[in-house]
Design a protein around this motif. Structure first.
Motif, PDB file in Angstrom:
ATOM      1  N   ARG A 153       0.867  -1.184   0.000  1.00 45.54           N
ATOM      2  CA  ARG A 153       0.000   0.000   0.000  1.00 45.54           C
ATOM      3  C   ARG A 153       0.899   1.227   0.000  1.00 45.54           C
ATOM      4  O   ARG A 153       0.975   1.969   0.968  1.00 45.54           O
ATOM      5  CB  ARG A 153      -0.935  -0.043   1.199  1.00 45.54           C
ATOM      6  CG  ARG A 153      -1.874  -1.259   1.141  1.00 45.54           C
ATOM      7  CD  ARG A 153      -2.857  -1.290   2.258  1.00 45.54           C
ATOM      8  NE  ARG A 153      -3.772  -0.154   2.174  1.00 45.54           N
ATOM      9  CZ  ARG A 153      -4.635   0.145   3.131  1.00 45.54           C
ATOM     10  NH1 ARG A 153      -4.712  -0.572   4.223  1.00 45.54           N
ATOM     11  NH2 ARG A 153      -5.435   1.188   3.001  1.00 45.54           N
ATOM     12  N   LEU A 154       1.619   1.399  -1.123  1.00 41.65           N
ATOM     13  CA  LEU A 154       2.610   2.460  -1.270  1.00 41.65           C
ATOM     14  C   LEU A 154       1.963   3.728  -1.810  1.00 41.65           C
ATOM     15  O   LEU A 154       0.822   3.721  -2.287  1.00 41.65           O
ATOM     16  CB  LEU A 154       3.729   2.001  -2.209  1.00 41.65           C
ATOM     17  CG  LEU A 154       4.410   0.673  -1.851  1.00 41.65           C
ATOM     18  CD1 LEU A 154       5.442   0.305  -2.917  1.00 41.65           C
ATOM     19  CD2 LEU A 154       5.048   0.734  -0.480  1.00 41.65           C
ATOM     20  N   GLU A 155       2.729   4.822  -1.744  1.00 37.84           N
ATOM     21  CA  GLU A 155       2.247   6.100  -2.277  1.00 37.84           C
ATOM     22  C   GLU A 155       2.031   6.025  -3.790  1.00 37.84           C
ATOM     23  O   GLU A 155       1.046   6.522  -4.310  1.00 37.84           O
ATOM     24  CB  GLU A 155       3.246   7.230  -1.971  1.00 37.84           C
ATOM     25  CG  GLU A 155       3.464   7.487  -0.498  1.00 37.84           C
ATOM     26  CD  GLU A 155       2.346   8.273   0.167  1.00 37.84           C
ATOM     27  OE1 GLU A 155       1.280   8.449  -0.444  1.00 37.84           O
ATOM     28  OE2 GLU A 155       2.552   8.695   1.305  1.00 37.84           O
ATOM     29  N   TRP A 156       2.995   5.430  -4.494  1.00 36.53           N
ATOM     30  CA  TRP A 156       2.944   5.426  -5.951  1.00 36.53           C
ATOM     31  C   TRP A 156       3.179   4.032  -6.517  1.00 36.53           C
ATOM     32  O   TRP A 156       3.962   3.254  -5.984  1.00 36.53           O
ATOM     33  CB  TRP A 156       4.022   6.358  -6.530  1.00 36.53           C
ATOM     34  CG  TRP A 156       3.751   7.792  -6.256  1.00 36.53           C
ATOM     35  CD1 TRP A 156       2.854   8.603  -6.906  1.00 36.53           C
ATOM     36  CD2 TRP A 156       4.366   8.612  -5.259  1.00 36.53           C
ATOM     37  NE1 TRP A 156       2.884   9.874  -6.362  1.00 36.53           N
ATOM     38  CE2 TRP A 156       3.795   9.912  -5.350  1.00 36.53           C
ATOM     39  CE3 TRP A 156       5.341   8.389  -4.286  1.00 36.53           C
ATOM     40  CZ2 TRP A 156       4.172  10.967  -4.534  1.00 36.53           C
ATOM     41  CZ3 TRP A 156       5.717   9.433  -3.458  1.00 36.53           C
ATOM     42  CH2 TRP A 156       5.133  10.699  -3.581  1.00 36.53           C
ATOM     43  N   THR A 157       2.506   3.769  -7.625  1.00 32.86           N
ATOM     44  CA  THR A 157       2.774   2.586  -8.440  1.00 32.86           C
ATOM     45  C   THR A 157       3.397   3.085  -9.736  1.00 32.86           C
ATOM     46  O   THR A 157       2.746   3.842 -10.477  1.00 32.86           O
ATOM     47  CB  THR A 157       1.471   1.819  -8.756  1.00 32.86           C
ATOM     48  OG1 THR A 157       0.871   1.415  -7.521  1.00 32.86           O
ATOM     49  CG2 THR A 157       1.766   0.604  -9.616  1.00 32.86           C
ATOM     50  N   PRO A 158       4.663   2.740  -9.993  1.00 31.68           N
ATOM     51  CA  PRO A 158       5.308   3.235 -11.212  1.00 31.68           C
ATOM     52  C   PRO A 158       4.529   2.876 -12.471  1.00 31.68           C
ATOM     53  O   PRO A 158       3.974   1.787 -12.588  1.00 31.68           O
ATOM     54  CB  PRO A 158       6.669   2.549 -11.178  1.00 31.68           C
ATOM     55  CG  PRO A 158       6.944   2.375  -9.726  1.00 31.68           C
ATOM     56  CD  PRO A 158       5.599   2.008  -9.139  1.00 31.68           C
ATOM     57  N   ARG A 159       4.510   3.841 -13.384  1.00 31.25           N
ATOM     58  CA  ARG A 159       3.795   3.683 -14.649  1.00 31.25           C
ATOM     59  C   ARG A 159       4.795   3.378 -15.756  1.00 31.25           C
ATOM     60  O   ARG A 159       5.647   4.207 -16.079  1.00 31.25           O
ATOM     61  CB  ARG A 159       3.021   4.960 -14.960  1.00 31.25           C
ATOM     62  CG  ARG A 159       1.982   5.308 -13.894  1.00 31.25           C
ATOM     63  CD  ARG A 159       1.503   6.740 -13.973  1.00 31.25           C
ATOM     64  NE  ARG A 159       2.558   7.681 -13.592  1.00 31.25           N
ATOM     65  CZ  ARG A 159       2.390   8.989 -13.459  1.00 31.25           C
ATOM     66  NH1 ARG A 159       1.206   9.519 -13.679  1.00 31.25           N
ATOM     67  NH2 ARG A 159       3.394   9.763 -13.118  1.00 31.25           N
ATOM     68  N   ALA A 160       4.682   2.186 -16.337  1.00 26.88           N
ATOM     69  CA  ALA A 160       5.628   1.740 -17.361  1.00 26.88           C
ATOM     70  C   ALA A 160       5.613   2.670 -18.572  1.00 26.88           C
ATOM     71  O   ALA A 160       6.653   2.927 -19.181  1.00 26.88           O
ATOM     72  CB  ALA A 160       5.306   0.308 -17.785  1.00 26.88           C
ATOM     73  N   GLU A 161       4.443   3.201 -18.893  1.00 29.80           N
ATOM     74  CA  GLU A 161       4.353   4.074 -20.069  1.00 29.80           C
ATOM     75  C   GLU A 161       5.119   5.375 -19.875  1.00 29.80           C
ATOM     76  O   GLU A 161       5.439   6.061 -20.843  1.00 29.80           O
ATOM     77  CB  GLU A 161       2.886   4.363 -20.431  1.00 29.80           C
ATOM     78  CG  GLU A 161       2.104   5.192 -19.432  1.00 29.80           C
ATOM     79  CD  GLU A 161       1.461   4.382 -18.308  1.00 29.80           C
ATOM     80  OE1 GLU A 161       0.525   4.909 -17.673  1.00 29.80           O
ATOM     81  OE2 GLU A 161       1.893   3.237 -18.070  1.00 29.80           O
TER      82      GLU A 161
END
Length: 199
Positions: A153-161
């Protein structure tokens, strides 16, 4: 995502050094206070996480220009960016004999890749034989990380795009490029110009 230990020796994730100075009296006193109501490892780790997330403001959120990097200084001055807050949390965990590691993400500075990138710092705690990443940055409107050993439950989920990245390596020490930038910065505006964009 499979998390990879940089150092195979678990003792490396309990180590003390000039950054993670968990033998410092202030670190020890903070641990003692938290342990009064939280005696098992999970309860203590959650309390330590919430203490750092909620009682040490992220310096950018409150306009604090000071740069901290040593765990005891973060606790004393009650300020720090994500990396500094991670140092403080790792110290509190290791001081309680709970293995803790450093983890990183590469994120955009804004809503598009052309705004540039920065390396974001978080931690991983070892509970019940498994590593669990946590982000003690500090919540604000639009951000809401929580302690969890059952799914991140992190602040951000990296966006591959956007070519954002979750680095899978768990470091036993702060990344040298990040630490060098923190130690050299006279203030936070200077630090923003010198933090690495990638690892």
């Amino acid at each position: 995502m499979e998390l990879i230990q940089q150092n195979p020796e678990l003792s490396a994730y309990l180590a003390v050094d000039e950054v993670i100075d968990h033998e410092h009296p202030l670190v020890r006193a903070t641990v003692a206070r938290l342990r009064e109501d939280h005696t098992d490892a999970y309860s203590y780790a959650k309390a330590a996480y919430e203490f750092v997330r909620d009682t040490i403001p992220h310096s950018n959120d409150v306009g604090d220009l000071r740069v901290t990097w040593r765990a005891s200084d973060v606790l004393e001055k009650r300020t720090g960016i994500c990396h500094a807050k991670s140092h403080a949390l790792v110290a509190l965990l290791r001081a309680a004999s709970i293995p803790a590691a450093f983890a990183y993400q590469r994120l955009t500075l804004g809503d598009t890749p052309d705004t540039g990138f920065v390396v974001h710092g978080l931690i991983a705690v070892r509970l019940d034989g498994a590593w669990h990443r946590q982000d003690p940055r500090g919540n604000r409107p639009g951000l809401g990380a929580e302690f969890s050993a059952d799914g991140e439950r992190l602040e951000w989920t990296p966006r591959a795009e956007f070519t954002e990245v979750d680095y899978p390596v768990l470091f036993s020490e702060p990344h040298p490029a990040v630490l060098a930038a923190l130690k050299a910065a006279p203030d936070r505006p200077y630090l923003w110009k010198t933090l690495p964009e990638a690892l």
